[in-house]
Every structure is written in structure tokens, then in C-alpha cells.
Design an enzyme around this catalytic site. Structure first.
Site, short mmCIF file in Angstrom:
data_model
loop_
_atom_site.label_atom_id
_atom_site.label_comp_id
_atom_site.label_asym_id
_atom_site.label_seq_id
_atom_site.Cartn_x
_atom_site.Cartn_y
_atom_site.Cartn_z
N HIS A 131 0.85 -1.19 0.00
CA HIS A 131 0.00 0.00 0.00
C HIS A 131 0.89 1.23 0.00
CE1 HIS A 131 -4.05 -1.51 0.10
NE2 HIS A 131 -3.75 -2.37 1.08
N ASP A 161 -0.25 6.91 -3.66
CA ASP A 161 -1.43 6.59 -4.46
C ASP A 161 -1.79 7.69 -5.45
OD1 ASP A 161 -1.78 4.14 -3.27
OD2 ASP A 161 -3.45 4.75 -2.00
#
Length: 353
Positions: A131, A161
Site C-alpha cells: 500500500h 497513491d
């Protein structure tokens, strides 16, 4: 949101096929759709349309079972007519579905094939789960975020992200399409969040090379090391932010806080008494409410702003006048950005609308 109702957007005529996913891929496709691209999202059969999913706005949707021959054939037909495709699966997944780059570029030689991953298509970690926090950890970026003497603090998932992933992908897709339209040849984009996060830190790498940035977080002038670039609590338990870096702006901040003649603040970057200056500013800002500080400093060259909550931001006068937020079917969200003078972004459509 200031948008001409008749405008189709700067990207009108661009067609992108999006393989449904989460996070950076949808964010890239949202950016493209916001500005007029036709983005067709391929979802699995029975997928629920979530009206609160801001990243899914302004799309067309089709439901296809990519594990079936008919579903794959339908996907290939859509992609054959498109400018680009964006997928965010682990390396090898699209190939196992029969929808890898070799197949789709054979169908459509001008296709721009965007691959959005955390670690990239190759390397020791390429097939591992991860992540944002993991991706920015190996770039040096995460080590830079946090207060002095405290552990690294991830800036939610903005750097990996969205900054290093989604925005890089949106840029890459447009660059790829421009190249394909001039050369007649499409290509594959390996968009890794690790690479993008590293690139976002380019200025800091330059500062390190110049000897003006150290690896110890919270000790540099942009990471709360400097008292004049920090947040301070006010009398009502709220916060304000100051970023008075340049000497004229620093002088204006001292004037507003009544510190112009204080010898402690004469040396703006003095390290020895830095924490003493911070303590003094903490005391001063705590003596007035946030609203009172806004009356004194807002709109001046002190580089001041109130720290607003999500609930407050849309109605803040500057944001309200610029129509920086838009409400779609009861969901408040950021309006498309940036702004184009000739081809402004059309009003976004809620997911499924």
C-alpha cells in the site's frame, strides 16, 4: 464551479477504457473524465454503483465477465476503438485473462496501455502486496514526514497513491496519446507509485545536494523545523498555518504578532534558539481565537491561513467564490482542476448518472 454548460472539456474526443479498481487508477481516470474524455469503466457483473465514490464520477459503465470468452471478446472490441486502457492489477493478471499488451496492441497498434502498480512491472517486489505507506517507505519520502524526534508519519495516501500514482498516470496517458497520434505507434506505460513518489521529492533531492536539507526529519525549513513554517493552536482549540519563508513575508508575520522589535526573532534561521522562538509563537497564537488571527493576518503577505476541516473548506470565502467544491447527489467533493479558459471542464456527473 465555473464551467461553461456547453463545454465538452479539453479532452473531448479522447476515449479511455478503465479496468475497474481502487485508488490511483480510478483517480487518473477521474481526472481524464473530468476534462471531457469518454471513460468507459469495465466492472464485474453485479458490481454495485456507490454514489459516494467520488473517484468514479463522470463515467460510462459496462459489466463484463472477463473470465468468460464472450466477456473478453467484448472488452477487446471496446479497447480496439479506444485511445488507451488503464489497469491496476498485479503484473501478469491481464496476460492470464488474455488481455495483455501484446494482444491488445495487435488489435489496436495506436493503443496506449497504462499499467498502474505500486512496485512496478519488474523488480524483486513487483508481485508483492503493498500500500501507499510501503511504496513511499522505500523512496526516502516517508522518512522525511514527521516531527523531529518522532517516528515517520504517513501523509495519509497522498504521495504514493495519488501524487506519485494517479496524477502520474493521467500525465502519462496524455503523453502517450500525443506520441501515438504523431507516430502511429502505441506503447505500454509502467506507472509505479515508487517511481512517482521518488519524482515528487525531486526538489528535496536537489536541496540535499546543495547541503541545505538533512535526513533528520522535522529539522528542515519545510518540514516544521523552522518556527515560521508550522501550525499553531489558537485560543479556541483550532489551528492556523504560517509559511513566512521569504524575509519580507517573515517581517510581515512579526509585525502581525507584535514581534518586530524582539531581538529573539532578528535571526530568522538561527538554530540555537529556534525552539525558544517556536515556544514564543506558540504562546502568542494561543492568546487569540482563529477568527481573531484571520482578521489580523488573512490576505496579507505573512503567508497565513486558517487550518480548516473538511466540513469548513467548501464554504470558506475563497473556495466558495472560486466554486472549488461541487455537490453531486448530496455528496460534497472537489471540483475538477485545473481550469481551462477556452474549454472549461463540464459539470461532473455522479457515479452511475
Amino acid at each position: 464551479m465555473k464551467a461553461a454548460t456547453k463545454s465538452a472539456g479539453a479532452l473531448s474526443g479522447l476515449t479511455i477504457i478503465e479496468m475497474a479498481g481502487i485508488g490511483p487508477g480510478p483517480f487518473a481516470c477521474m481526472m481524464l473524465a473530468d476534462h471531457g474524455a469518454e471513460v468507459i469503466r469495465i466492472d464485474r457483473p453485479g458490481a454495485r454503483v456507490d454514489p459516494t465514490d467520488v473517484l468514479a464520477r463522470s463515467r460510462k459503465r459496462v459489466e463484463l465477465d472477463l473470465k468468460s470468452e464472450d466477456g473478453r471478446a467484448a472488452a477487446r472490441e471496446l479497447i480496439r476503438k479506444a485511445d488507451g486502457v488503464v489497469e491496476g492489477y498485479r503484473p501478469g493478471v491481464m496476460e492470464r485473462l488474455g488481455l495483455g499488451p501484446e494482444v491488445l496492441l495487435a488489435d489496436n497498434p495506436k493503443l496506449v496501455y497504462g499499467r498502474m502498480t505500486g512496485w512496478g512491472q519488474e523488480g524483486p517486489l513487483a508481485k508483492a502486496a503493498g500500500h501507499d505507506i510501503n511504496y513511499i517507505a522505500i523512496t526516502g519520502a516517508l522518512n522525511a514526514f514527521g516531527r523531529a524526534g518522532e517516528k515517520p508519519t504517513p501523509p495519509i495516501n497522498m504521495v504514493g497513491d495519488f501524487g506519485g500514482g494517479g496524477m502520474m498516470m493521467a500525465f502519462a496517458m496524455l503523453a502517450g496519446v500525443l506520441s501515438a497520434r504523431s507516430t502511429g505507434q502505441g506503447q505500454v506505460i509502467d506507472c509505479a507509485m515508487t517511481d512517482g513518489a521518488s519524482l515528487l521529492m525531486g526538489m528535496i533531492w536537489g536541496f540535499r545536494a546543495q547541503g541545505i536539507w538533512g535526513d533528520e526529519r522535522g529539522t528542515n525549513y519545510l518540514d516544521t523545523g523552522a518556527p515560521y513554517y508550522d501550525t499553531y493552536e489558537t485560543a479556541d482549540g483550532l489551528y492556523v498555518a504560517i509559511g513566512s519563508i521569504e524575509p519580507p513575508f517573515y517581517a510581515r508575520m512579526l509585525e502581525a504578532t507584535g514581534l518586530s522589535d524582539d531581538p529573539l526573532f532578528k535571526d530568522q534561521d538561527g538554530i540555537e534558539d529556534r525552539e525558544t522562538r517556536r515556544a514564543r509563537l506558540t504562546q502568542i497564537f494561543a492568546a487569540k481565537t482563529r477568527a481573531e488571527w484571520c482578521l489580523l493576518m488573512e490576505g496579507t503577505d505573512a503567508c497565513f491561513a486558517p487550518v480548516l476541516s473538511f466540513a469548513e473548506a467548501p464554504s470558506y470565502p475563497h473556495n466558495a467564490q472560486r466554486q472549488a467544491f461541487v455537490e453531486l447527489d448530496g455528496v460534497m467533493q472537489p471540483a475538477p482542476a485545473p481550469r481551462f479558459s477556452l474549454t472549461p471542464a463540464p459539470l461532473p456527473r455522479a457515479p452511475g448518472a
